[in-house]
Design a protein around this motif. Structure first.
Motif, PDB file in Angstrom:
ATOM      1  N   TYR A  57      25.097  73.348  38.186  1.00  0.00           N
ATOM      2  CA  TYR A  57      26.269  72.685  38.640  1.00  0.00           C
ATOM      3  C   TYR A  57      26.651  71.661  37.803  1.00  0.00           C
ATOM      4  N   VAL A  58      27.940  71.745  37.159  1.00  0.00           N
ATOM      5  CA  VAL A  58      28.264  70.917  36.028  1.00  0.00           C
ATOM      6  C   VAL A  58      28.519  69.547  36.503  1.00  0.00           C
ATOM      7  N   MET A  59      28.014  68.394  35.827  1.00  0.00           N
ATOM      8  CA  MET A  59      28.419  67.064  36.066  1.00  0.00           C
ATOM      9  C   MET A  59      29.474  66.747  35.067  1.00  0.00           C
ATOM     10  N   PRO A  60      30.686  66.622  34.947  1.00  0.00           N
ATOM     11  CA  PRO A  60      31.550  66.301  33.873  1.00  0.00           C
ATOM     12  C   PRO A  60      31.203  64.963  33.383  1.00  0.00           C
ATOM     13  N   LEU A  61      31.220  64.630  32.253  1.00  0.00           N
ATOM     14  CA  LEU A  61      31.100  63.309  31.506  1.00  0.00           C
ATOM     15  C   LEU A  61      32.433  63.345  30.993  1.00  0.00           C
ATOM     16  N   HIS A  62      32.925  61.998  31.526  1.00  0.00           N
ATOM     17  CA  HIS A  62      34.332  61.604  30.933  1.00  0.00           C
ATOM     18  C   HIS A  62      34.260  60.128  30.180  1.00  0.00           C
ATOM     19  N   GLN A  63      35.087  59.847  29.224  1.00  0.00           N
ATOM     20  CA  GLN A  63      35.232  58.592  28.621  1.00  0.00           C
ATOM     21  C   GLN A  63      35.426  57.423  29.695  1.00  0.00           C
ATOM     22  N   ARG A  64      36.460  57.727  30.496  1.00  0.00           N
ATOM     23  CA  ARG A  64      36.619  56.924  31.459  1.00  0.00           C
ATOM     24  C   ARG A  64      35.552  56.400  32.243  1.00  0.00           C
ATOM     25  N   ASN A  65      34.379  57.323  32.563  1.00  0.00           N
ATOM     26  CA  ASN A  65      33.089  56.542  33.069  1.00  0.00           C
ATOM     27  C   ASN A  65      31.906  56.236  32.129  1.00  0.00           C
ATOM     28  N   GLY A  66      32.414  56.036  30.741  1.00  0.00           N
ATOM     29  CA  GLY A  66      31.475  55.756  29.831  1.00  0.00           C
ATOM     30  C   GLY A  66      30.391  57.043  29.500  1.00  0.00           C
ATOM     31  N   TRP A  67      30.790  58.050  29.686  1.00  0.00           N
ATOM     32  CA  TRP A  67      30.183  59.221  29.576  1.00  0.00           C
ATOM     33  C   TRP A  67      28.970  59.444  30.644  1.00  0.00           C
ATOM     34  N   LEU A  68      29.177  58.970  31.612  1.00  0.00           N
ATOM     35  CA  LEU A  68      27.994  58.956  32.616  1.00  0.00           C
ATOM     36  C   LEU A  68      28.751  59.761  33.694  1.00  0.00           C
ATOM     37  N   PRO A  69      27.765  60.473  34.412  1.00  0.00           N
ATOM     38  CA  PRO A  69      28.156  61.431  35.676  1.00  0.00           C
ATOM     39  C   PRO A  69      28.588  60.547  36.646  1.00  0.00           C
ATOM     40  N   ASP A  70      29.484  61.029  37.364  1.00  0.00           N
ATOM     41  CA  ASP A  70      29.900  60.435  38.623  1.00  0.00           C
ATOM     42  C   ASP A  70      29.095  61.110  39.664  1.00  0.00           C
ATOM     43  N   LEU A  71      27.935  60.379  40.244  1.00  0.00           N
ATOM     44  CA  LEU A  71      26.945  60.941  41.252  1.00  0.00           C
ATOM     45  C   LEU A  71      27.822  61.098  42.605  1.00  0.00           C
ATOM     46  N   ASP A  72      28.729  60.291  42.582  1.00  0.00           N
ATOM     47  CA  ASP A  72      29.227  60.421  44.187  1.00  0.00           C
ATOM     48  C   ASP A  72      30.284  61.586  44.479  1.00  0.00           C
ATOM     49  N   ALA A  73      30.625  62.121  43.122  1.00  0.00           N
ATOM     50  CA  ALA A  73      31.408  63.269  43.223  1.00  0.00           C
ATOM     51  C   ALA A  73      30.775  64.730  43.457  1.00  0.00           C
ATOM     52  N   ILE A  74      29.322  64.660  43.176  1.00  0.00           N
ATOM     53  CA  ILE A  74      28.520  65.929  43.646  1.00  0.00           C
ATOM     54  C   ILE A  74      28.536  66.056  45.272  1.00  0.00           C
ATOM     55  N   PRO A  75      28.981  67.266  45.549  1.00  0.00           N
ATOM     56  CA  PRO A  75      29.264  67.410  47.041  1.00  0.00           C
ATOM     57  C   PRO A  75      27.824  67.358  47.801  1.00  0.00           C
TER      58      PRO A  75
END
Ligand SMILES: Cc1ncc(COP(=O)(O)O)c(C=O)c1O
Length: 392
Positions: free
Chosen positions: A142-160
């Motif tokens: 299950y891909v946890m996208p890393l984005h610059q806007r999050n400091g390249w950290l996963p958004d754990l709240d976005a995981i269903p």
């Protein structure tokens, strides 16, 4: 030709195998290629470490099979290093396992925690072995996208929530390859809390912990309370002591998880050759000045490459750690197109960000493991290059 397994069919070519082939082809045609490709330190292994290998190679017991869990002195050297560096206490007999490089342990860890149909939480972009190990074990990433806007950290709240319930493993890697992002102890702590709440094995790859700039020193996940309940941390001597060629890494953490990895490894490999273990003990317990020396070298290169990229008009973040610069490509190019144009037009090798996953698209990665004078040559080429129009 006998038929091959389906898993082989699912494998993309390993990025650096393809890049090495292209470099060899170019060089054979007479090109003066400068490579910012693979992260493979050009700086030699420290002499005392080599000397220990030379002595160790003369010792007949070292000519025989090693034990999978390594020499007791090796495990003690790892525990000693963790104590010195992070003030973390580890039981060398139950919480430490030498690896044939972190890559080996990362690949095999999948077999410890994943069965067919299980889910692994895998960051993207990322070092490819987390997803490949997952696929080899028959499980799904299950891909946890890393984005610059999050400091390249996963958004754990976005995981269903249903994915979180199914997940058996979460992979994280800070300082990060390829984005060079760092995580704070609070970031690692929230990931650990998440994993404990959901009964997920938290696997942290800290291969770049010893390469930090401007005084930055990464922490260890094992410093966090409760880390040993669900966590393993993977380390490597490759980048820290310029030892990519000798193959030595380690996993530390939860004793049951270490035992599981030991069981998998005992059935698939016979551990690290003992002479390599001896040189690794020297690296971990001997003088540590090569670490500061390396950082000085890489920091000069980092600044030089950043200057060149800025002069090209690219807007690049200054890395605080790792061996990499993660640069956005100019508008209109894909990562692969831009990397291809650099190679075609000025014989410069970089890695397309898309080799690290779909969320790496739009970036290239430049490694700082090229000798200073080649970095200078490469930077001069970059600075004097007029970026062409993207091909239609
Ligand atoms: C994030 C990460 N982990 C692990 C490794 C592999 O380390 P080793 O050489 O110890 O197998 C690498 C190598 O590039 C890496 O980038």
């Amino acid at each position: 030709m006998p038929s091959l397994s389906q898993r082989l069919g699912k494998l993309a070519p390993y990025p650096f195998v393809e890049i090495s082939r292209i470099i060899a082809e170019k060089r054979a045609a007479g090109a003066d290629v400068v490579t910012f490709g693979i992260g493979d330190p050009d700086i030699p292994t420290p002499q005392p470490v080599i000397d220990r290998l030379l002595t160790a190679s003369q010792d007949p017991p070292n000519h025989r099979y090693p034990e999978t869990d390594g020499l007791p002195e090796m495990r003690r050297a790892i525990a000693h290093w963790y104590k010195q560096r992070f003030d973390v206490d580890l039981n060398p007999d139950t919480e430490v396992l030498p690896l044939i490089g972190a890559k080996e342990g990362i690949g095999h860890a999948a077999f410890c925690f994943l069965d067919p149909g299980d889910v692994a939480l895998v960051p993207d972009p990322a070092y490819p072995v987390y997803a490949v190990g997952t696929m080899f074990a028959g499980a799904e990433s299950y891909v946890m996208p890393l984005h610059q806007r999050n400091g390249w950290l996963p958004d754990l709240d976005a995981i269903p929530e249903d994915v979180a319930r199914q997940a058996k493993v979460m992979w994280l890697n800070y300082p990060n390859n390829p984005t060079s992002a760092v995580a704070s102890q609070e970031d690692l702590e929230s990931a650990l809390r998440y994993c404990r709440e959901h009964d997920i094995a938290m696997l942290h790859d800290a291969a770049y912990s010893e390469v930090g700039y401007d005084g930055y020193r990464a922490g260890s996940m094992m410093q966090i309370d409760g880390a040993k309940e669900v966590g393993l941390e993977f380390h490597s001597l490759s980048k820290t002591y310029n030892m990519t060629g000798w193959r030595m890494g380690m996993a530390v953490g939860n004793a049951d998880m270490i035992k599981a990895l030991f069981q998998i490894k005992a059935n698939l490999d016979s551990g690290v050759p003992q002479a390599i273990q001896e040189m690794s003990m020297e690296a971990l317990t001997g003088p540590q000045d090569c670490i500061e020396d390396n950082i000085g070298t890489y920091q000069w290169r980092r600044d030089r490459v950043l200057r060149a990229l800025t002069r090209m008009g690219l807007n690049v973040e200054t890395p605080r750690a790792s061996l990499y610069i993660w640069a956005p490509v100019p508008e209109g190019f894909t990562s692969a197109d831009f990397a291809a144009r650099l190679l075609e037009e000025i014989d410069i090798v970089v890695t397309p960000g898309s080799s690290y996953g779909q969320y790496g698209e739009g970036y290239i990665r430049l490694s700082l493991t090229t000798p200073d004078e080649r970095v200078e040559t490469g930077c001069q080429r970059l600075e004097s290059w007029t970026i062409p129009a993207p091909r239609a």
